[in-house]
Scaffold this motif. Structure first.
Motif, PDB file in Angstrom:
ATOM      1  N   GLY A   1       0.945  -1.382  -0.104  1.00 10.12           N
ATOM      2  CA  GLY A   1      -0.050  -0.049   0.006  1.00 10.12           C
ATOM      3  C   GLY A   1       1.185   1.333   0.376  1.00 10.12           C
ATOM      4  N   ARG A   2       0.007   2.538   0.398  1.00 10.26           N
ATOM      5  CA  ARG A   2       0.988   3.940   0.747  1.00 10.26           C
ATOM      6  C   ARG A   2       1.926   4.322   1.346  1.00 10.26           C
ATOM      7  NH1 ARG A   2      -1.148   9.648   1.099  1.00 10.26           N
ATOM      8  NH2 ARG A   2      -0.198  10.680  -1.036  1.00 10.26           N
ATOM      9  N   CYS A   3       3.042   4.349   1.863  1.00  9.89           N
ATOM     10  CA  CYS A   3       4.101   4.319   1.955  1.00  9.89           C
ATOM     11  C   CYS A   3       4.586   5.440   1.695  1.00  9.89           C
ATOM     12  CB  CYS A   3       4.657   3.096   2.975  1.00  9.89           C
ATOM     13  SG  CYS A   3       6.549   3.899   1.103  1.00  9.89           S
ATOM     14  N   ARG A   4       5.551   6.167   2.724  1.00  7.99           N
ATOM     15  CA  ARG A   4       5.942   7.095   2.860  1.00  7.99           C
ATOM     16  C   ARG A   4       7.419   7.591   3.341  1.00  7.99           C
ATOM     17  NH1 ARG A   4       4.298  13.824   5.123  1.00  7.99           N
ATOM     18  NH2 ARG A   4       6.319  14.843   4.126  1.00  7.99           N
ATOM     19  N   VAL A   5       8.518   8.284   2.535  1.00  7.72           N
ATOM     20  CA  VAL A   5       9.962   8.059   3.196  1.00  7.72           C
ATOM     21  C   VAL A   5      10.327   9.212   3.334  1.00  7.72           C
ATOM     22  CG1 VAL A   5      12.227   7.217   1.184  1.00  7.72           C
ATOM     23  CG2 VAL A   5      10.263   6.010   0.706  1.00  7.72           C
ATOM     24  N   PHE A   6      10.811   9.304   4.883  1.00 10.47           N
ATOM     25  CA  PHE A   6      11.772  10.549   5.189  1.00 10.47           C
ATOM     26  C   PHE A   6      12.948  10.323   4.766  1.00 10.47           C
ATOM     27  CE2 PHE A   6       7.705  10.105   6.976  1.00 10.47           C
ATOM     28  CZ  PHE A   6       6.359  11.613   7.445  1.00 10.47           C
ATOM     29  N   GLU A   7      13.383  11.421   4.556  1.00 13.76           N
ATOM     30  CA  GLU A   7      15.090  11.768   5.125  1.00 13.76           C
ATOM     31  C   GLU A   7      15.570  11.987   5.991  1.00 13.76           C
ATOM     32  OE1 GLU A   7      19.288  11.800   2.171  1.00 13.76           O
ATOM     33  OE2 GLU A   7      17.083  12.320   1.549  1.00 13.76           O
ATOM     34  N   LEU A   8      16.237  11.484   6.821  1.00 16.12           N
ATOM     35  CA  LEU A   8      16.414  11.865   7.981  1.00 16.12           C
ATOM     36  C   LEU A   8      17.691  12.236   8.455  1.00 16.12           C
ATOM     37  CD1 LEU A   8      14.292  10.343  10.753  1.00 16.12           C
ATOM     38  CD2 LEU A   8      13.330  12.512  10.017  1.00 16.12           C
ATOM     39  N   ASP A   9      18.416  13.741   8.537  1.00  7.96           N
ATOM     40  CA  ASP A   9      20.037  13.615   9.246  1.00  7.96           C
ATOM     41  C   ASP A   9      20.175  13.514  10.511  1.00  7.96           C
ATOM     42  OD1 ASP A   9      22.415  14.677   8.427  1.00  7.96           O
ATOM     43  OD2 ASP A   9      22.144  16.827   8.362  1.00  7.96           O
ATOM     44  N   CYS A  10      21.107  12.242  10.696  1.00  6.66           N
ATOM     45  CA  CYS A  10      20.817  11.828  11.753  1.00  6.66           C
ATOM     46  C   CYS A  10      22.884  11.447  12.060  1.00  6.66           C
ATOM     47  CB  CYS A  10      20.244  10.840  12.602  1.00  6.66           C
ATOM     48  SG  CYS A  10      18.618  11.422  12.385  1.00  6.66           S
ATOM     49  N   GLU A  11      23.937  11.850  12.418  1.00  7.44           N
ATOM     50  CA  GLU A  11      24.617  10.954  12.384  1.00  7.44           C
ATOM     51  C   GLU A  11      24.296  10.434  14.144  1.00  7.44           C
ATOM     52  OE1 GLU A  11      27.421  12.330  11.111  1.00  7.44           O
ATOM     53  OE2 GLU A  11      26.634  12.873   9.911  1.00  7.44           O
ATOM     54  N   ASP A  12      23.826   9.790  14.577  1.00  4.74           N
ATOM     55  CA  ASP A  12      23.750   8.579  15.998  1.00  4.74           C
ATOM     56  C   ASP A  12      22.126   7.826  15.861  1.00  4.74           C
ATOM     57  OD1 ASP A  12      23.862   7.277  17.098  1.00  4.74           O
ATOM     58  OD2 ASP A  12      24.360   8.291  19.326  1.00  4.74           O
ATOM     59  N   GLN A  13      21.181   8.261  16.282  1.00  6.26           N
ATOM     60  CA  GLN A  13      19.885   7.731  16.425  1.00  6.26           C
ATOM     61  C   GLN A  13      19.091   8.874  16.593  1.00  6.26           C
ATOM     62  OE1 GLN A  13      21.227   5.531  20.659  1.00  6.26           O
ATOM     63  NE2 GLN A  13      19.668   4.048  19.456  1.00  6.26           N
TER      64      GLN A  13
ATOM     65  N   LYS B   1      29.140  -0.596  13.027  1.00  7.12           N
ATOM     66  CA  LYS B   1      28.626  -0.550  14.569  1.00  7.12           C
ATOM     67  C   LYS B   1      28.132   0.572  14.835  1.00  7.12           C
ATOM     68  CE  LYS B   1      31.912  -4.068  16.460  1.00  7.12           C
ATOM     69  NZ  LYS B   1      32.869  -4.715  17.927  1.00  7.12           N
ATOM     70  N   ASP B   2      28.292   1.845  13.789  1.00  8.43           N
ATOM     71  CA  ASP B   2      28.166   2.883  13.952  1.00  8.43           C
ATOM     72  C   ASP B   2      26.635   3.818  13.090  1.00  8.43           C
ATOM     73  OD1 ASP B   2      30.036   3.008  16.618  1.00  8.43           O
ATOM     74  OD2 ASP B   2      31.412   3.873  14.583  1.00  8.43           O
ATOM     75  N   PHE B   3      25.860   2.763  12.896  1.00  7.04           N
ATOM     76  CA  PHE B   3      24.896   2.606  12.082  1.00  7.04           C
ATOM     77  C   PHE B   3      23.519   3.370  12.597  1.00  7.04           C
ATOM     78  CE2 PHE B   3      23.426  -1.345  14.288  1.00  7.04           C
ATOM     79  CZ  PHE B   3      21.949  -0.717  14.184  1.00  7.04           C
ATOM     80  N   VAL B   4      22.899   4.708  11.892  1.00  6.26           N
ATOM     81  CA  VAL B   4      21.570   5.135  12.519  1.00  6.26           C
ATOM     82  C   VAL B   4      20.895   4.025  12.799  1.00  6.26           C
ATOM     83  CG1 VAL B   4      20.096   6.904  11.979  1.00  6.26           C
ATOM     84  CG2 VAL B   4      22.560   7.271  11.455  1.00  6.26           C
ATOM     85  N   SER B   5      19.920   4.216  14.404  1.00  3.38           N
ATOM     86  CA  SER B   5      18.851   3.577  14.672  1.00  3.38           C
ATOM     87  C   SER B   5      17.690   4.439  15.281  1.00  3.38           C
ATOM     88  CB  SER B   5      19.854   2.383  15.338  1.00  3.38           C
ATOM     89  OG  SER B   5      20.663   2.961  16.185  1.00  3.38           O
ATOM     90  N   LEU B   6      17.063   4.023  15.818  1.00  3.44           N
ATOM     91  CA  LEU B   6      16.148   4.083  16.524  1.00  3.44           C
ATOM     92  C   LEU B   6      16.170   4.091  17.583  1.00  3.44           C
ATOM     93  CD1 LEU B   6      13.248   2.996  14.040  1.00  3.44           C
ATOM     94  CD2 LEU B   6      13.574   5.268  14.877  1.00  3.44           C
ATOM     95  N   ARG B   7      16.410   5.560  17.970  1.00  2.37           N
ATOM     96  CA  ARG B   7      16.342   5.499  20.107  1.00  2.37           C
ATOM     97  C   ARG B   7      14.783   4.777  20.317  1.00  2.37           C
ATOM     98  NH1 ARG B   7      18.886  10.829  22.851  1.00  2.37           N
ATOM     99  NH2 ARG B   7      16.394  11.479  22.769  1.00  2.37           N
ATOM    100  N   ALA B   8      14.942   4.181  22.101  1.00  2.00           N
ATOM    101  CA  ALA B   8      13.408   3.766  22.564  1.00  2.00           C
ATOM    102  C   ALA B   8      12.552   4.960  22.627  1.00  2.00           C
ATOM    103  CB  ALA B   8      14.209   3.046  24.081  1.00  2.00           C
ATOM    104  N   ASP B   9      13.032   6.211  22.961  1.00  2.00           N
ATOM    105  CA  ASP B   9      11.730   7.146  22.863  1.00  2.00           C
ATOM    106  C   ASP B   9      11.544   7.415  21.607  1.00  2.00           C
ATOM    107  OD1 ASP B   9      14.460   8.704  21.609  1.00  2.00           O
ATOM    108  OD2 ASP B   9      13.989  10.559  22.712  1.00  2.00           O
ATOM    109  N   ALA B  10      12.257   7.011  20.278  1.00  2.00           N
ATOM    110  CA  ALA B  10      11.554   7.189  18.936  1.00  2.00           C
ATOM    111  C   ALA B  10      10.566   6.073  19.071  1.00  2.00           C
ATOM    112  CB  ALA B  10      12.890   7.532  18.139  1.00  2.00           C
ATOM    113  N   ALA B  11      11.273   4.295  19.084  1.00  2.00           N
ATOM    114  CA  ALA B  11      10.317   3.855  19.059  1.00  2.00           C
ATOM    115  C   ALA B  11       8.807   3.555  20.387  1.00  2.00           C
ATOM    116  CB  ALA B  11      10.177   3.029  19.448  1.00  2.00           C
TER     117      ALA B  11
END
Length: 205
Positions: free
Chosen positions: A73-85, A120-130
């Motif tokens: 179905g329909r989705c949206r791609v967001f580009e985020l400029d984050c250095e860590d999480q 090991k330093d890939f951008v991920s989702l922090r718990a508060d974002a989850a």
């Protein structure tokens, strides 16, 4: 005329980058026509992933119970400029809504997938974002590396929050050629009975 589909799946290859401690991807030709066999036959061994809730929730839904609405179905791609999480504050700056399918493009798509070793330093989702995504009631979240949670950074917590909220997770995307915006999404994981995840092909248009 409709635009062409774009494949955002990461190609599977023998010995490819994988999460430390997970089984390595091994693709072996066990029958070879050039060696006199009547046909070619390939053996595949790897861990399974696009996450079902069962991945971190003991009694969670398994892959064969996946609702197609979550991955088609329909989705949206967001580009985020984050250095860590990616944090909750980062997500509050963009327009998210309940029951939405969202894919997050970060520097992972160009940096992490270009590396021969696990990043090991890939951008991920922090718990508060989850938690923000769970409270919002987002349906599906896709990320452009091997995990929604970081390496020794909220990995377990992020998975437990999102999968516990019934959010379906698509990991391992490569969005380097995708611009932010709205797309049609098709993601079809293999129907593995009782599994906590499954390989899948993901396309956008």
């Amino acid at each position: 005329m409709k635009r062409p589909w774009k494949d955002v799946s990461t190609p599977l290859r023998d010995g490819m980058v994988h999460w430390p401690g997970d089984p390595e991807c091994k693709i072996t030709r066990v029958n070879r026509m050039e060696d006199g066999a009547v046909c070619n036959l390939t053996h595949l061994s790897m861990s399974a992933h696009t996450d079902a809730p069962r991945h971190f929730i003991a009694d969670g839904m398994t892959m064969e119970q996946l609702p197609f609405e979550a991955v088609i179905g329909r989705c949206r791609v967001f580009e985020l400029d984050c250095e860590d999480q990616i944090t909750a504050d980062d997500l509050k700056k963009i327009r998210l809504s309940s029951s939405q399918r969202v894919l997050f493009k970060t520097r992972n798509s160009t940096r992490s997938w270009s590396m021969n070793e696990f990043d090991k330093d890939f951008v991920s989702l922090r718990a508060d974002a989850a938690q923000y995504l769970a409270d919002l009631g987002v349906m599906t979240v896709g990320v452009d590396y091997l995990s929604i949670g970081g390496f020794n950074k909220d990995g377990v917590e992020t998975h437990q929050i999102m999968l516990g909220a019934g959010i379906w997770v698509i990991e391992g995307l490569n969005l380097s050629d995708i611009k932010p915006g709205y797309y049609e999404l098709i993601c079809l994981p293999l129907k593995l009975e009782g599994a906590d995840g499954a390989p899948c092909r993901v396309v956008l248009r």
